[in-house]
Write a protein that holds these residues in place. Sequence first.
Motif, PDB file in Angstrom:
ATOM      1  N   TYR A  62       0.821  -1.211   0.000  1.00  0.00           N
ATOM      2  CA  TYR A  62       0.000   0.000   0.000  1.00  0.00           C
ATOM      3  C   TYR A  62       0.855   1.260   0.000  1.00  0.00           C
ATOM      4  N   ARG A  63       2.041   1.173   0.599  1.00  0.00           N
ATOM      5  CA  ARG A  63       2.930   2.346   0.593  1.00  0.00           C
ATOM      6  C   ARG A  63       3.328   2.697  -0.836  1.00  0.00           C
TER       7      ARG A  63
ATOM      8  N   GLN B 171     -11.998  -6.675  -0.880  1.00  0.00           N
ATOM      9  CA  GLN B 171     -11.248  -5.553  -1.460  1.00  0.00           C
ATOM     10  C   GLN B 171     -10.320  -4.904  -0.438  1.00  0.00           C
ATOM     11  N   LYS B 172     -10.696  -4.952   0.834  1.00  0.00           N
ATOM     12  CA  LYS B 172     -10.009  -4.149   1.848  1.00  0.00           C
ATOM     13  C   LYS B 172      -9.563  -4.977   3.041  1.00  0.00           C
ATOM     14  N   PRO B 173      -8.609  -5.875   2.820  1.00  0.00           N
ATOM     15  CA  PRO B 173      -8.180  -6.729   3.928  1.00  0.00           C
ATOM     16  C   PRO B 173      -7.622  -5.931   5.114  1.00  0.00           C
ATOM     17  N   TYR B 174      -7.063  -4.752   4.845  1.00  0.00           N
ATOM     18  CA  TYR B 174      -6.469  -3.966   5.936  1.00  0.00           C
ATOM     19  C   TYR B 174      -7.530  -3.453   6.910  1.00  0.00           C
ATOM     20  N   ARG B 175      -8.735  -3.202   6.390  1.00  0.00           N
ATOM     21  CA  ARG B 175      -9.808  -2.744   7.290  1.00  0.00           C
ATOM     22  C   ARG B 175     -10.121  -3.814   8.331  1.00  0.00           C
ATOM     23  N   LYS B 176     -10.148  -5.066   7.864  1.00  0.00           N
ATOM     24  CA  LYS B 176     -10.389  -6.174   8.780  1.00  0.00           C
ATOM     25  C   LYS B 176      -9.272  -6.230   9.828  1.00  0.00           C
TER      26      LYS B 176
ATOM     27  N   HIS C 160     -10.174   9.409   4.711  1.00  0.00           N
ATOM     28  CA  HIS C 160      -9.020   9.175   3.846  1.00  0.00           C
ATOM     29  C   HIS C 160      -9.135   7.817   3.164  1.00  0.00           C
ATOM     30  N   GLY C 161      -8.322   7.648   2.119  1.00  0.00           N
ATOM     31  CA  GLY C 161      -8.384   6.424   1.337  1.00  0.00           C
ATOM     32  C   GLY C 161      -7.208   5.494   1.570  1.00  0.00           C
ATOM     33  N   HIS C 162      -6.627   5.508   2.775  1.00  0.00           N
ATOM     34  CA  HIS C 162      -5.445   4.673   3.031  1.00  0.00           C
ATOM     35  C   HIS C 162      -5.710   3.196   2.775  1.00  0.00           C
ATOM     36  N   PHE C 163      -6.950   2.774   2.961  1.00  0.00           N
ATOM     37  CA  PHE C 163      -7.256   1.359   2.804  1.00  0.00           C
ATOM     38  C   PHE C 163      -7.922   1.078   1.459  1.00  0.00           C
ATOM     39  N   ASP C 164      -7.948   2.077   0.621  1.00  0.00           N
ATOM     40  CA  ASP C 164      -8.605   1.966  -0.675  1.00  0.00           C
ATOM     41  C   ASP C 164      -7.610   2.123  -1.808  1.00  0.00           C
ATOM     42  N   LEU C 165      -6.323   1.990  -1.488  1.00  0.00           N
ATOM     43  CA  LEU C 165      -5.306   2.226  -2.511  1.00  0.00           C
ATOM     44  C   LEU C 165      -5.369   1.233  -3.667  1.00  0.00           C
TER      45      LEU C 165
END
Lengths: 519, 519
Positions: free
Chosen positions: A236-237, B233-238, B482-487
């Motif tokens: 992601y970075r 789509q967003k494993p980081y959110r989990k 923010h879209g940090h987890f949507d990159l």
Amino acid sequence: MGCTKGAIGVVGTNGAADGGSVKETVGVTVDGIVEGRVGDERWLGCFAPKIKPMHLKMSHGFTIRAKGMTVSNDFKAVEIPHQWYNLIADLPDKPPPVLHPKTFEPVKPDDLSPLFPDALIKQEMSSDRFIDIPDEVVDIYRLWRPTPLIRAKRLEKLLNTPARIYYKYEGVSPAGSHKPNTAVPQVWYNAQEGVKSVVTETGAGQWGSALAFACALFGLNCEVWQVRASYDQKPYRKLMMQTWGAKVHPSPSTITEAGRKILQMDPSSPGSLGIAISEAVEIAATHANTKYCLGSVLNHVLLHQTVIGEECIKQMEAIGETPDVIIGCTGGGSNFAGLTFPFIREKLKGKINPLIRAVEPTACPSLTKGVYAYDYGDTAGMTPLMKMHTLGHDFIPDPIHAGGLRYHGMAPLISHVYELGFMEALAIPQIECFQGAIKFARSEGLIPAPEPTHAIAATIREALHCRETGEAKVILMAMCGHGHFDLPAYDKYLQGNMVDLAFADERIQASLDNIPQIV
Amino acid sequence: MGCTKGAIGVVGTNGAADGGSVKETVGVTVDGIVEGRVGDERWLGCFAPKIKPMHLKMSHGFTIRAKGMTVSNDFKAVEIPHQWYNLIADLPDKPPPVLHPKTFEPVKPDDLSPLFPDALIKQEMSSDRFIDIPDEVVDIYRLWRPTPLIRAKRLEKLLNTPARIYYKYEGVSPAGSHKPNTAVPQVWYNAQEGVKSVVTETGAGQWGSALAFACALFGLNCEVWQVRASYDQKPYRKLMMQTWGAKVHPSPSTITEAGRKILQMDPSSPGSLGIAISEAVEIAATHANTKYCLGSVLNHVLLHQTVIGEECIKQMEAIGETPDVIIGCTGGGSNFAGLTFPFIREKLKGKINPLIRAVEPTACPSLTKGVYAYDYGDTAGMTPLMKMHTLGHDFIPDPIHAGGLRYHGMAPLISHVYELGFMEALAIPQIECFQGAIKFARSEGLIPAPEPTHAIAATIREALHCRETGEAKVILMAMCGHGHFDLPAYDKYLQGNMVDLAFADERIQASLDNIPQIV
């Protein structure tokens, strides 16, 4: 928060901060904004943490809006500093010169001009005490500055400690760490001198993101060599840098001679900051209108970061607190220097006397296990020689999650300050750091990057020590970034799959042997 | 920033904001903090955007610290609101009652008590104009509030527009969006009433993260059903929710009857907010000491979010600006309501007259293509019936990246306000949204979540319209996260792989046919 008297002028032990004299009470306006911070010749003292309820007739039916207002945590109402602070001006002994890698003579500004714009070279060599921050830079700082100074009340409660823990949180910046504090001025000065492209390395990705962000704002091209371990751990970075328009390469890469050499020796090299620096420096040195930017280590980088400490001094003044211990993590050292250098100035003046404590990973312990010697800043030996604590320029640390701390050396200015005895250092393994991080995330609500988990772990040690001794120390901690892009590391920890990589003393002996002998 | 007169009291067109009378100039203290916001019976007017340089002798050698200070962007120096605002109190017509799903009679507080604590049920049904925010909640709000109101000067320049664009940025919260504004009070009220566990749904993961965050702070168990499309789509959110200690299930899941039914019909169902709500509600209704939390739609959720608009009103007052157009994205509608409802109050009073504009995705256009009718809030039909704009409770939107906007219905209170004519709505496809997002990220420096890219795209449309007409409108935009987890979504866009999913009108006909017939 208790109404604690500031311990100004008390030079002595680092015990409870309850002593000391309070010179004046801060004025507080009805809307909770602290006045009287300008023009005062004092470290500000105690003020009432809560304003009494006021029932005011306000506009738009906002009756009783002022009721129950507190100012206890409202640290944001200080202005952004308009000058950076240069600690060199106040040191009793000046730091040793940086040497030319071929001649071993002190470097001259001209030696650095293939890499940096003149304004930054001037800052690098400056002994001025304060340097004005350009208005355009301050204007961008306003996107996230002033950053919050937060009392960790819930963590204190969890630890059942009498200590009062504060953290200065830099994760509110668009790139998520303290790095934009220097990325923005570096790119701005480059843009002023007509530079069209900048190149850099990045470890954890924080610095590369910050530079990509700054380049997007000023319209410069940006190319980043990201340490392979981080490139793989933190996709992601990379996407973040690309979203801001930067080009990203894993390092070691086949693009540069330095990278190809490393890959020949070890095709699966996890990379290191030292290698990535070599690659970026090589490109800058061999391409017209392209300069190099460094995210830590150098004097001008540390200088830019002092905006953190200057702001924090004002915030602590505003609440009448004086730190007894200041804790920050160190990789190259810019975040640590940024917070602590302004406090060290106050310490040198005898106004306060905090312990200044650097925390590094046991996997890359430059301050606690390195030697203080002239060494290269990069792996290939392309940079000038700097006297610093180093594990050897070709030491490649294990791929711990705190990628931003995987640097073989330490900022020369921090190394010098350490030798002068103004600070101390310790190393902590990563599992203890993540244990602390989970405590912090679940009590304070912020998920730290792996780098500041080192500061958190050391803070927890200090707070638990206070529980034993009963001391109500004021601990100030550098919380330099969020861990939004490090969640796989948390997952690994939570699944029980994280390991502490043992640091083998004999492993660094080989790299220490390669440090150039400067007499 | 120009020194623009506030257009208070001017009811009329939504043209340039240059007209109007200024009643009083705001006082500005030497340290750049605006005074005089309390107790004023006015919409504040013009003040000098720059303080003249002051050369003051300050403490600790901070000479000339005050030099060049500007207050132009220092919007942070307002206090956090201590009351939420309930728009129902000021509406000329009250919204239609919520009906019991079996009896079709208006629901009574007792009907809701299996799901919610008494305090929240009382807020849900309240017609009080202002409701006090508990001190403990304000104390946690301080972690990120007041959130910045930022002038998008670089975006304005990029678009070459005479419009002045401001955005209220909620992405500084620990969970990265506006959602903690309601998660914190919801969990706090539950904790006050002895509840041990809460369950919820999450679409984009923003709400689930916010609830996990709040539960960590108050020590409650948290279980989240995350819409399958977003879970994938967003494993980081989990991982973020898990880091805060929550349990996360993809929805539809095999844990609930509602989930199993959907999986029987479509084993590869991408899920929807409606399905995830059914699952969470089912668990709450069948487990002791477990309550349900909703992240949007309901009155008390919208109420909590008004902290955004209340704060923003004060911030705009402080800089002497009056919005001509207010733009926000709508899924369930809580972010939109949070920003706009306090401004609608001012509009109803005739003090200002902004256009209020909701933006939804073309793939899920409840306001622009739905019907205004009584419908269930969830897919399985377990919730009370609410009169709202709906695409039908069993409509499953395509898996666009703006997961937070994939809801079949609209908050009943927003639907009512829309019917009353106090706001307008439009739908925008996702590629135009991401085009806008890249412009925004590379000029303003913040990477937006996919949801607010809809507001950004509509803002750009308005700003370009201003370029054509020459109008210097003041546009206020809700930048809710923010879209940090949507990159990965940005990556898809940048690689040219994003598509606009065509919305087939005939597809909703089937789900519209399933809306219950309430006469």
